[in-house]
Design a protein around this motif. Structure first.
Motif, PDB file in Angstrom:
ATOM      1  N   GLN A  41      49.457  45.879  47.293  1.00  0.00           N
ATOM      2  CA  GLN A  41      49.377  44.457  46.990  1.00  0.00           C
ATOM      3  C   GLN A  41      47.910  44.173  46.648  1.00  0.00           C
ATOM      4  OE1 GLN A  41      50.010  41.120  49.969  1.00  0.00           O
ATOM      5  NE2 GLN A  41      52.035  41.277  49.032  1.00  0.00           N
ATOM      6  N   TRP A  42      47.672  43.866  45.372  1.00  0.00           N
ATOM      7  CA  TRP A  42      46.312  43.667  44.879  1.00  0.00           C
ATOM      8  C   TRP A  42      45.996  42.177  44.883  1.00  0.00           C
ATOM      9  CZ3 TRP A  42      44.709  45.274  39.230  1.00  0.00           C
ATOM     10  CH2 TRP A  42      43.344  45.081  39.056  1.00  0.00           C
ATOM     11  N   LEU A  43      45.034  41.781  45.693  1.00  0.00           N
ATOM     12  CA  LEU A  43      44.622  40.383  45.766  1.00  0.00           C
ATOM     13  C   LEU A  43      43.627  40.114  44.645  1.00  0.00           C
ATOM     14  CD1 LEU A  43      44.257  39.923  49.628  1.00  0.00           C
ATOM     15  CD2 LEU A  43      46.269  39.624  48.148  1.00  0.00           C
ATOM     16  N   ASN A  44      44.126  39.555  43.549  1.00  0.00           N
ATOM     17  CA  ASN A  44      43.324  39.308  42.357  1.00  0.00           C
ATOM     18  C   ASN A  44      43.791  38.014  41.703  1.00  0.00           C
ATOM     19  OD1 ASN A  44      41.742  39.432  40.108  1.00  0.00           O
ATOM     20  ND2 ASN A  44      42.675  41.275  39.256  1.00  0.00           N
ATOM     21  N   PRO A  45      43.051  36.919  41.875  1.00  0.00           N
ATOM     22  CA  PRO A  45      41.746  36.861  42.512  1.00  0.00           C
ATOM     23  C   PRO A  45      41.875  36.907  44.033  1.00  0.00           C
ATOM     24  CG  PRO A  45      42.417  34.655  41.890  1.00  0.00           C
ATOM     25  CD  PRO A  45      43.474  35.606  41.379  1.00  0.00           C
ATOM     26  N   GLY A  46      40.819  37.383  44.658  1.00  0.00           N
ATOM     27  CA  GLY A  46      40.742  37.350  46.105  1.00  0.00           C
ATOM     28  C   GLY A  46      40.283  35.983  46.574  1.00  0.00           C
ATOM     29  N   TYR A  47      40.337  35.774  47.853  1.00  0.00           N
ATOM     30  CA  TYR A  47      39.980  34.486  48.433  1.00  0.00           C
ATOM     31  C   TYR A  47      38.594  34.015  47.995  1.00  0.00           C
ATOM     32  CZ  TYR A  47      39.120  30.858  51.875  1.00  0.00           C
ATOM     33  OH  TYR A  47      38.824  29.667  52.474  1.00  0.00           O
ATOM     34  N   SER A  48      37.621  34.929  47.963  1.00  0.00           N
ATOM     35  CA  SER A  48      36.241  34.551  47.610  1.00  0.00           C
ATOM     36  C   SER A  48      35.894  34.749  46.141  1.00  0.00           C
ATOM     37  CB  SER A  48      35.247  35.345  48.469  1.00  0.00           C
ATOM     38  OG  SER A  48      35.397  34.998  49.824  1.00  0.00           O
ATOM     39  N   ASP A  49      36.822  35.270  45.341  1.00  0.00           N
ATOM     40  CA  ASP A  49      36.552  35.456  43.911  1.00  0.00           C
ATOM     41  C   ASP A  49      36.617  34.115  43.191  1.00  0.00           C
ATOM     42  OD1 ASP A  49      36.328  38.256  44.085  1.00  0.00           O
ATOM     43  OD2 ASP A  49      38.502  38.503  43.861  1.00  0.00           O
ATOM     44  N   THR A  50      35.784  33.957  42.165  1.00  0.00           N
ATOM     45  CA  THR A  50      35.817  32.710  41.395  1.00  0.00           C
ATOM     46  C   THR A  50      37.032  32.663  40.469  1.00  0.00           C
ATOM     47  OG1 THR A  50      34.343  33.689  39.746  1.00  0.00           O
ATOM     48  CG2 THR A  50      33.319  32.360  41.481  1.00  0.00           C
ATOM     49  N   SER A  51      37.492  33.832  40.038  1.00  0.00           N
ATOM     50  CA  SER A  51      38.672  33.906  39.170  1.00  0.00           C
ATOM     51  C   SER A  51      39.211  35.331  39.190  1.00  0.00           C
ATOM     52  CB  SER A  51      38.305  33.502  37.731  1.00  0.00           C
ATOM     53  OG  SER A  51      37.357  34.418  37.206  1.00  0.00           O
ATOM     54  N   ALA A  52      40.353  35.525  38.551  1.00  0.00           N
ATOM     55  CA  ALA A  52      40.920  36.869  38.429  1.00  0.00           C
ATOM     56  C   ALA A  52      39.959  37.730  37.611  1.00  0.00           C
ATOM     57  CB  ALA A  52      42.291  36.808  37.766  1.00  0.00           C
ATOM     58  N   TYR A  53      39.991  39.025  37.829  1.00  0.00           N
ATOM     59  CA  TYR A  53      39.090  39.936  37.131  1.00  0.00           C
ATOM     60  C   TYR A  53      39.895  41.078  36.520  1.00  0.00           C
ATOM     61  CZ  TYR A  53      39.552  42.150  41.742  1.00  0.00           C
ATOM     62  OH  TYR A  53      40.049  42.681  42.903  1.00  0.00           O
ATOM     63  N   PRO A  54      39.382  41.671  35.447  1.00  0.00           N
ATOM     64  CA  PRO A  54      40.094  42.793  34.817  1.00  0.00           C
ATOM     65  C   PRO A  54      39.985  44.046  35.684  1.00  0.00           C
ATOM     66  CG  PRO A  54      37.980  42.464  33.769  1.00  0.00           C
ATOM     67  CD  PRO A  54      38.142  41.333  34.758  1.00  0.00           C
ATOM     68  N   ASP A  55      40.868  44.979  35.457  1.00  0.00           N
ATOM     69  CA  ASP A  55      40.869  46.244  36.192  1.00  0.00           C
ATOM     70  C   ASP A  55      39.835  47.173  35.579  1.00  0.00           C
ATOM     71  OD1 ASP A  55      41.418  48.437  37.746  1.00  0.00           O
ATOM     72  OD2 ASP A  55      43.405  48.807  36.884  1.00  0.00           O
ATOM     73  N   TYR A  56      38.566  46.909  35.805  1.00  0.00           N
ATOM     74  CA  TYR A  56      37.490  47.679  35.200  1.00  0.00           C
ATOM     75  C   TYR A  56      37.347  49.077  35.801  1.00  0.00           C
ATOM     76  CZ  TYR A  56      35.108  45.408  39.144  1.00  0.00           C
ATOM     77  OH  TYR A  56      34.781  44.925  40.377  1.00  0.00           O
ATOM     78  N   LEU A  57      38.039  49.358  36.909  1.00  0.00           N
ATOM     79  CA  LEU A  57      38.025  50.709  37.490  1.00  0.00           C
ATOM     80  C   LEU A  57      39.231  51.543  37.052  1.00  0.00           C
ATOM     81  CD1 LEU A  57      36.964  49.893  41.174  1.00  0.00           C
ATOM     82  CD2 LEU A  57      35.516  50.732  39.308  1.00  0.00           C
ATOM     83  N   GLY A  58      40.186  50.925  36.413  1.00  0.00           N
ATOM     84  CA  GLY A  58      41.378  51.645  35.972  1.00  0.00           C
ATOM     85  C   GLY A  58      42.319  52.042  37.105  1.00  0.00           C
ATOM     86  N   ILE A  59      42.201  51.387  38.244  1.00  0.00           N
ATOM     87  CA  ILE A  59      43.026  51.721  39.411  1.00  0.00           C
ATOM     88  C   ILE A  59      44.500  51.414  39.145  1.00  0.00           C
ATOM     89  CG2 ILE A  59      43.490  51.161  41.842  1.00  0.00           C
ATOM     90  CD1 ILE A  59      40.947  52.821  41.383  1.00  0.00           C
ATOM     91  N   GLY A  60      44.775  50.317  38.488  1.00  0.00           N
ATOM     92  CA  GLY A  60      46.166  49.934  38.204  1.00  0.00           C
ATOM     93  C   GLY A  60      46.899  51.012  37.427  1.00  0.00           C
ATOM     94  N   ASN A  61      46.300  51.503  36.356  1.00  0.00           N
ATOM     95  CA  ASN A  61      46.940  52.553  35.557  1.00  0.00           C
ATOM     96  C   ASN A  61      47.127  53.835  36.358  1.00  0.00           C
ATOM     97  OD1 ASN A  61      47.317  51.048  33.265  1.00  0.00           O
ATOM     98  ND2 ASN A  61      45.364  51.637  32.360  1.00  0.00           N
ATOM     99  N   ARG A  62      46.138  54.183  37.159  1.00  0.00           N
ATOM    100  CA  ARG A  62      46.249  55.403  37.966  1.00  0.00           C
ATOM    101  C   ARG A  62      47.399  55.281  38.961  1.00  0.00           C
ATOM    102  NH1 ARG A  62      41.568  58.460  41.422  1.00  0.00           N
ATOM    103  NH2 ARG A  62      42.811  60.311  41.811  1.00  0.00           N
TER     104      ARG A  62
END
Length: 163
Positions: free
Chosen positions: A101-122
């Motif tokens: 369960q990926w919290l995106n955006p997280g509680y302290s994030d200003t907005s959703a962010y792209p998967d810049y680490l490629g974790i989702g695809n992996r």
């Protein structure tokens, strides 16, 4: 294939990972050296091992923490940083089934962010189930979702016990 389940809450620092586990257990919980029982429905429990603070934040290797754990269900926070790839690699190597369960955006994030680490695809390539949820929303629905997923997985394997 190992018949174990790795349930993770993934997100940035202060995204709501620990809050999710606290809500799931109905109290403040922390990582300990042993397993515990999680009540999924009234008087129905499953044995789990919890890593509340992420291995990445603690600068620990998941294999060192999980090496001697025998619980079939592992609950684990994962911080969305480069080092999370070592946790994912360990879990895949050990052939856990994964629910993230990926919290995106997280509680302290200003907005959703792209998967810049490629974790989702992996994760998808490894046949993991991924649910993207907002850490800004009330945790009730995402905790219910975790509870029901774990219950279905554990009930199918006859791991539910009376508690």
């Amino acid at each position: 294939m190992a018949d174990r389940l790795f349930v993770s809450v993934l997100g940035h620092r202060n995204s709501g990972k620990s809050h999710t586990w606290n809500e799931l257990f109905g109290r403040t919980v922390r990582t300990s050296g042993s397993s515990r029982f999680l009540e999924l429905r009234p008087n129905e429990c499953v044995e789990v091992f919890l890593i509340s603070g992420s291995n990445e934040e603690r600068d620990q290797y998941a294999g060192d923490v999980l090496r001697d754990q025998t619980a079939r269900v592992v609950l684990c926070s994962m911080q969305y940083v480069d080092r999370v790839s070592s946790t994912v690699a360990y879990v895949l190597q050990e052939e856990f089934q994964m629910y993230v369960q990926w919290l995106n955006p997280g509680y302290s994030d200003t907005s959703a962010y792209p998967d810049y680490l490629g974790i989702g695809n992996r994760l998808l390539h490894a046949h993991a189930t991924i649910a993207v949820r907002s850490g800004k929303d009330d945790a009730v629905s995402r905790v219910r979702e975790l509870r029901e997923f774990i219950y279905g997985w554990a009930a199918f394997r006859k791991l539910i016990v009376q508690c």
